[in-house]
Scaffold this motif. Structure first.
Motif, PDB file in Angstrom:
ATOM      1  N   GLN A  64       0.842  -1.201   0.000  1.00  0.00           N
ATOM      2  CA  GLN A  64       0.000   0.000   0.000  1.00  0.00           C
ATOM      3  C   GLN A  64       0.875   1.248   0.000  1.00  0.00           C
ATOM      4  O   GLN A  64       0.893   2.011   0.961  1.00  0.00           O
ATOM      5  CB  GLN A  64      -0.914   0.022   1.225  1.00  0.00           C
ATOM      6  N   ILE A  65       1.607   1.456  -1.089  1.00  0.00           N
ATOM      7  CA  ILE A  65       2.574   2.540  -1.135  1.00  0.00           C
ATOM      8  C   ILE A  65       2.133   3.646  -2.084  1.00  0.00           C
ATOM      9  O   ILE A  65       1.655   3.385  -3.187  1.00  0.00           O
ATOM     10  CB  ILE A  65       3.962   2.010  -1.549  1.00  0.00           C
ATOM     11  N   ILE A  66       2.311   4.875  -1.631  1.00  0.00           N
ATOM     12  CA  ILE A  66       2.097   6.061  -2.461  1.00  0.00           C
ATOM     13  C   ILE A  66       3.446   6.765  -2.617  1.00  0.00           C
ATOM     14  O   ILE A  66       4.178   6.960  -1.645  1.00  0.00           O
ATOM     15  CB  ILE A  66       1.084   7.025  -1.816  1.00  0.00           C
ATOM     16  N   ILE A  67       3.785   7.140  -3.848  1.00  0.00           N
ATOM     17  CA  ILE A  67       4.969   7.953  -4.098  1.00  0.00           C
ATOM     18  C   ILE A  67       4.535   9.404  -4.223  1.00  0.00           C
ATOM     19  O   ILE A  67       3.650   9.744  -5.022  1.00  0.00           O
ATOM     20  CB  ILE A  67       5.696   7.513  -5.390  1.00  0.00           C
ATOM     21  N   GLU A  68       5.159  10.264  -3.430  1.00  0.00           N
ATOM     22  CA  GLU A  68       4.823  11.690  -3.446  1.00  0.00           C
ATOM     23  C   GLU A  68       5.371  12.342  -4.716  1.00  0.00           C
ATOM     24  O   GLU A  68       6.577  12.316  -4.962  1.00  0.00           O
ATOM     25  CB  GLU A  68       5.415  12.367  -2.209  1.00  0.00           C
ATOM     26  N   ASN A  69       4.478  12.915  -5.522  1.00  0.00           N
ATOM     27  CA  ASN A  69       4.947  13.609  -6.726  1.00  0.00           C
ATOM     28  C   ASN A  69       4.407  15.030  -6.830  1.00  0.00           C
ATOM     29  O   ASN A  69       4.581  15.692  -7.850  1.00  0.00           O
ATOM     30  CB  ASN A  69       4.581  12.817  -7.992  1.00  0.00           C
TER      31      ASN A  69
END
Length: 202
Positions: free
Chosen positions: A27-32
């Motif tokens: 459950q990973i989100i990459i901050e962009n």
């Protein structure tokens, strides 16, 4: 319900980054959408040189007075940083057990010119996942949020100025006899020294 986690995108991230990724990899989100921060791992990697810790820094083009979104930060090629970084990696790790095994895959990152730092870091991250033989699926933030109540937030906790606990899992480093063990260097240090066994140390 398990929490997810949000991560920034770093240049050859430190070992701690991948340990946290593995603990939250479903459950990973990459901050962009955040504004680019200076003096962080977003454009800096720390490796083990004969003289101790060495920081490799990717120069970026200075923006206007307005803050620049991290996905819009452009890499500067005003001086030959790619050649310097590759030579530094070769000098520091040529005698390591596995550098030559990975060198051919790594070299193109110091030959091709990427326009955006985010794209460069993401492709390099994907290659590190392959080296580590781990499968990670992630999405993107797409809009900035200061707080993520349902996620663990690693956007500021993994930082060059933050010290690491003493009870780290050690592994052999090429210049350890000279400089002692240096914790939480770039994942490249772990991979070049431990090769296929690297994921066991995360």
């Amino acid at each position: 319900m398990e929490k997810g986690a949000i991560f920034p995108l770093f240049y050859l991230p430190p070992v701690d980054y991948f340990s946290a990724i593995l603990q939250n990899k479903d459950q990973i989100i990459i901050e962009n959408a955040e504004n680019f921060e200076k003096q962080t791992y977003r454009n800096r990697a720390s490796i083990h040189s004969p003289n101790g810790k060495l920081d490799l820094i990717i120069p970026v083009i200075k923006g206007s007075k307005n803050h620049t979104k991290v996905k819009d930060v452009k890499i500067s090629y005003d001086f030959k940083w790619q050649r310097l970084h590759l030579l530094s990696l070769q000098t520091c790790y040529r005698s390591s057990a596995y550098f030559e095994f990975y060198e051919d895959d790594l070299s193109p990152f110091y030959e091709k010119k990427w326009k955006y730092l985010f794209d460069f870091n993401e492709e390099l991250l994907e290659m590190m996942f392959r080296f580590l033989k781990i499968k990670v699926q992630y999405g993107y933030s797409n809009e900035f949020q200061k707080d993520y109540p349902k996620h663990l937030d690693f956007r500021h906790s993994i930082h060059p100025k933050h010290s690491r606990p003493d009870n780290v899992k050690r592994y052999f480093q090429v210049f350890e006899e000279r400089n002692g063990f240096l914790p939480n260097l770039s994942i490249a240090d772990l991979i070049f020294n431990q090769g296929p066994q690297s994921s066991k140390y995360l």
